[in-house]
Write a protein that holds these residues in place. Structure first.
Motif, PDB file in Angstrom:
ATOM      1  N   LEU A 194       0.827  -1.198   0.000  1.00 58.05           N
ATOM      2  CA  LEU A 194       0.000   0.000   0.000  1.00 58.05           C
ATOM      3  C   LEU A 194       0.863   1.249   0.000  1.00 58.05           C
ATOM      4  N   SER A 195       1.988   1.209   0.730  1.00 59.84           N
ATOM      5  CA  SER A 195       2.867   2.372   0.756  1.00 59.84           C
ATOM      6  C   SER A 195       3.478   2.624  -0.610  1.00 59.84           C
ATOM      7  N   SER A 196       3.759   1.550  -1.364  1.00 57.74           N
ATOM      8  CA  SER A 196       4.326   1.729  -2.701  1.00 57.74           C
ATOM      9  C   SER A 196       3.331   2.418  -3.617  1.00 57.74           C
ATOM     10  N   LEU A 197       2.057   2.020  -3.537  1.00 53.40           N
ATOM     11  CA  LEU A 197       1.037   2.668  -4.357  1.00 53.40           C
ATOM     12  C   LEU A 197       0.858   4.125  -3.942  1.00 53.40           C
ATOM     13  N   LEU A 198       0.872   4.373  -2.617  1.00 56.78           N
ATOM     14  CA  LEU A 198       0.717   5.744  -2.129  1.00 56.78           C
ATOM     15  C   LEU A 198       1.892   6.602  -2.561  1.00 56.78           C
ATOM     16  N   LEU A 199       3.097   6.025  -2.472  1.00 56.53           N
ATOM     17  CA  LEU A 199       4.293   6.758  -2.885  1.00 56.53           C
ATOM     18  C   LEU A 199       4.200   7.129  -4.361  1.00 56.53           C
ATOM     19  N   THR A 200       3.813   6.175  -5.207  1.00 55.32           N
ATOM     20  CA  THR A 200       3.727   6.425  -6.643  1.00 55.32           C
ATOM     21  C   THR A 200       2.686   7.496  -6.944  1.00 55.32           C
ATOM     22  N   ALA A 201       1.522   7.376  -6.315  1.00 57.34           N
ATOM     23  CA  ALA A 201       0.457   8.333  -6.583  1.00 57.34           C
ATOM     24  C   ALA A 201       0.829   9.733  -6.108  1.00 57.34           C
ATOM     25  N   GLY A 239      11.367  -1.934  -1.101  1.00 54.51           N
ATOM     26  CA  GLY A 239      11.950  -0.640  -1.440  1.00 54.51           C
ATOM     27  C   GLY A 239      13.319  -0.425  -0.842  1.00 54.51           C
ATOM     28  N   GLN A 240      13.962   0.636  -1.309  1.00 57.72           N
ATOM     29  CA  GLN A 240      15.293   0.984  -0.820  1.00 57.72           C
ATOM     30  C   GLN A 240      15.468   2.499  -0.787  1.00 57.72           C
ATOM     31  N   LEU A 241      15.890   2.993   0.364  1.00 55.75           N
ATOM     32  CA  LEU A 241      16.274   4.396   0.523  1.00 55.75           C
ATOM     33  C   LEU A 241      17.786   4.484   0.437  1.00 55.75           C
ATOM     34  N   CYS A 301       8.990  13.607 -14.631  1.00 57.70           N
ATOM     35  CA  CYS A 301       9.751  14.849 -14.636  1.00 57.70           C
ATOM     36  C   CYS A 301      11.168  14.505 -14.209  1.00 57.70           C
ATOM     37  N   ALA A 302      12.050  15.476 -14.216  1.00 58.41           N
ATOM     38  CA  ALA A 302      13.415  15.227 -13.778  1.00 58.41           C
ATOM     39  C   ALA A 302      13.406  14.702 -12.346  1.00 58.41           C
ATOM     40  N   GLY A 303      14.036  13.549 -12.153  1.00 62.20           N
ATOM     41  CA  GLY A 303      14.101  12.976 -10.818  1.00 62.20           C
ATOM     42  C   GLY A 303      12.996  12.002 -10.499  1.00 62.20           C
ATOM     43  N   LEU A 304      12.074  11.757 -11.411  1.00 60.41           N
ATOM     44  CA  LEU A 304      10.963  10.846 -11.122  1.00 60.41           C
ATOM     45  C   LEU A 304      10.605  10.020 -12.360  1.00 60.41           C
ATOM     46  N   ASP A 305      10.704   8.700 -12.211  1.00 60.29           N
ATOM     47  CA  ASP A 305      10.313   7.761 -13.254  1.00 60.29           C
ATOM     48  C   ASP A 305       9.397   6.706 -12.661  1.00 60.29           C
ATOM     49  N   GLY A 362       3.617 -15.552 -14.046  1.00 60.34           N
ATOM     50  CA  GLY A 362       3.395 -14.224 -14.599  1.00 60.34           C
ATOM     51  C   GLY A 362       3.402 -13.207 -13.472  1.00 60.34           C
ATOM     52  N   VAL A 363       4.066 -12.087 -13.671  1.00 58.69           N
ATOM     53  CA  VAL A 363       4.177 -11.065 -12.629  1.00 58.69           C
ATOM     54  C   VAL A 363       3.915  -9.691 -13.230  1.00 58.69           C
ATOM     55  N   ILE A 364       2.987  -8.968 -12.629  1.00 51.76           N
ATOM     56  CA  ILE A 364       2.763  -7.560 -12.969  1.00 51.76           C
ATOM     57  C   ILE A 364       3.490  -6.715 -11.941  1.00 51.76           C
ATOM     58  N   GLY A 365       4.297  -5.762 -12.392  1.00 56.78           N
ATOM     59  CA  GLY A 365       5.093  -4.963 -11.473  1.00 56.78           C
ATOM     60  C   GLY A 365       4.965  -3.477 -11.733  1.00 56.78           C
ATOM     61  N   LEU A 366       5.399  -2.708 -10.752  1.00 56.69           N
ATOM     62  CA  LEU A 366       5.454  -1.255 -10.862  1.00 56.69           C
ATOM     63  C   LEU A 366       6.695  -0.778 -10.125  1.00 56.69           C
ATOM     64  N   LYS A 367       7.646  -0.238 -10.867  1.00 62.32           N
ATOM     65  CA  LYS A 367       8.896   0.265 -10.290  1.00 62.32           C
ATOM     66  C   LYS A 367       8.886   1.779 -10.319  1.00 62.32           C
ATOM     67  N   THR A 368       9.067   2.388  -9.155  1.00 63.92           N
ATOM     68  CA  THR A 368       9.102   3.837  -9.032  1.00 63.92           C
ATOM     69  C   THR A 368      10.491   4.250  -8.569  1.00 63.92           C
ATOM     70  N   VAL A 369      11.133   5.136  -9.311  1.00 67.20           N
ATOM     71  CA  VAL A 369      12.485   5.570  -8.997  1.00 67.20           C
ATOM     72  C   VAL A 369      12.472   7.075  -8.785  1.00 67.20           C
ATOM     73  N   VAL A 370      12.855   7.505  -7.583  1.00 67.21           N
ATOM     74  CA  VAL A 370      12.855   8.899  -7.223  1.00 67.21           C
ATOM     75  C   VAL A 370      14.263   9.340  -6.879  1.00 67.21           C
ATOM     76  N   ASN A 371      14.706  10.394  -7.504  1.00 69.83           N
ATOM     77  CA  ASN A 371      16.009  10.991  -7.208  1.00 69.83           C
ATOM     78  C   ASN A 371      15.753  12.378  -6.651  1.00 69.83           C
ATOM     79  N   PHE A 372      15.945  12.514  -5.351  1.00 71.77           N
ATOM     80  CA  PHE A 372      15.629  13.793  -4.700  1.00 71.77           C
ATOM     81  C   PHE A 372      16.719  14.836  -4.918  1.00 71.77           C
TER      82      PHE A 372
END
Length: 435
Positions: free
Chosen positions: A13-20, A80-82, A400-404, A425-435
């Motif tokens: 749930l946190s991953s979905l919230l983070l992405t949104a 996830g990874q910080l 945008c710059a820093g977010l994919d 079969g796997v459905i995935g969502l990868k969110t990459v944030v560069n602060f």
């Protein structure tokens, strides 16, 4: 019906919230800033600090995944990874020409879909998972460059993959991510975020070089003490050597590297016992053999560039081949091939569409041991009688710059190298944030 197991529900749930949340923030900022980080230039402060020799990194990667088939049930998980880091340019800070210090720590969190859903794959479907949900010291090294970067020495706490057999981690399946030797022999070749004491010397320019290194081999580095810096359980020294060439061919960038390595440690033979007889028939303790070794080749080349004044856009292809020794490795060969097309649409010049195919092969000697064990005691082990094959495709949305944000789909044939296992079969969502 797909379900969230209790240990992974919060992470997913946190991953979905983070992405949104970040996606909405990024959409508002997409036209407002051009820096490489989501938070921009801090009103000019980031540039001022860099001019004085101080650069800071902060990023977060979240990988949500749910299996549509295979395993013991359908689950959704988030991992996830910080990452926090700092680069100190000592030429600007202390007037030491060509000197740099890097400090990086990470914190991993979440859970593993392979375990939760009983997928039993050879490679993780969330590459960011693993090595403990803990803080780790990843980098604490010093690098000194000489003769206009024709000679470079580096030493300290380091990860192997940052210098040797390196490859990007754009895909979510581990087959297509990072320094591939660690995918096969991760019990002694430690990739990010596991560091060890090491040193590396490079001769030549960054685009045409030879380098050699020496790294501590100590299983305790991979355990759940992310700041262990001792030597008490060191078993040997891993010595990698690499040649690299990063040319521009016909105006398009390429990268070609070949890496070999030798680990001086003793290790268990996967087929023979200490008396030289087959383990699968006679049991006993494995024969102890001296040294572990292998080689890895990584080829990447842009082959099509639609816009001459934008070299980032276009089609790139890659091929990765890794082979380890057949005396000590359970998995001894991995091949991956694929393509990435940046800027598929004129109005989306930094989006990426990608497709990759990979195979991870079980060592025939290890499989023979399993087959003998099963012949002596039928049903005692599952014989891994084939290779694991993976297909992954993704579409990277450059918000945008820093977010994919990178939705992806993986399909795994013969998971675990077992021909009778149901495909995954796997459905995935990868969110990459560069602060």
């Amino acid at each position: 019906m797909p379900r969230l197991d209790p240990s992974s529900k919060a992470a997913f749930l946190s991953s979905l919230l983070l992405t949104a949340t970040i996606g909405a923030l990024g959409a508002d900022r997409a036209q407002a800033q051009d820096a490489n980080q989501l938070t921009g230039d801090w009103g000019g402060l980031r540039t001022q600090l860099a001019q004085k020799g101080y650069q800071f990194q902060a990023g977060y990667t979240e990988e949500a995944a749910g299996n549509t088939s295979g395993g013991t049930g359908q689950y959704f998980n988030g991992a996830g990874q910080l990452m926090l880091g700092a680069t100190l340019d000592l030429e600007k800070i202390l007037a030491i020409p060509g000197a740099t210090v890097q400090f990086t720590v990470t914190n991993r969190n979440g859970s593993n879909l392979v375990d939760a859903a009983g997928l039993n794959t050879l490679q993780l479907v969330q590459e960011v998972y693993g090595r403990g949900n803990i803080w780790r010291l990843v980098d604490f090294w010093y690098e000194q460059k000489f003769f206009d970067d024709a000679l470079s020495w580096k030493g300290g706490r380091m990860t192997l993959g940052e210098d040797f057999a390196g490859f990007s981690c754009d895909f979510q399946n581990l087959t297509f991510c990072g320094a591939t030797p660690g995918n096969l022999v991760g019990n002694y070749w430690f990739n990010w975020p596991v560091s060890q004491w090491g040193t590396r010397v490079r001769f030549g320019k960054p685009d045409s070089y030879f380098q050699i290194g020496a790294y501590q081999v100590d299983p305790r580095n991979a355990e759940n003490n992310g700041f262990y810096m001792g030597f008490s359980d060191t078993t040997g020294v891993l010595i990698p050597a690499e040649v690299g060439w990063k040319p521009t061919l016909w105006g398009m960038a390429g990268s070609y590297t070949a890496t070999v390595w030798y680990d001086t440690s003793s290790a268990d033979d996967v087929y023979y016992n200490s008396f030289g007889a087959p383990l699968g028939l006679f049991g006993g303790s494995p024969m102890l053999v001296q040294g572990r070794y292998g080689f890895s080749v990584h080829l990447q080349q842009q082959v099509y560039q639609p816009v001459a004044d934008d070299p980032v856009r276009g089609l790139s292809v890659f091929l990765n081949i890794t082979q380890t020794d057949t005396r000590t490795s359970q998995t001894d060969n991995q091949v991956a091939v694929g393509f990435q097309y940046t800027g598929p649409f004129n109005e989306r010049p930094r989006d990426v569409v990608a497709l990759a195919f990979g195979r991870t092969q079980l060592n025939g000697n290890y499989v023979a041991t399993e087959a003998l064990q099963n012949a002596v005691n039928p049903g005692s082990v599952v014989v891994q009688n084939t290779s694991e094959y993976v297909i992954e495709t993704y579409y990277n949305i450059h918000v945008c710059a820093g977010l994919d944000v990178r939705p992806n789909f993986q399909y795994i044939f013969n998971p675990g190298g077992v021909s009778s296992a149901a495909d995954v079969g796997v459905i995935g969502l990868k969110t990459v944030v560069n602060f």
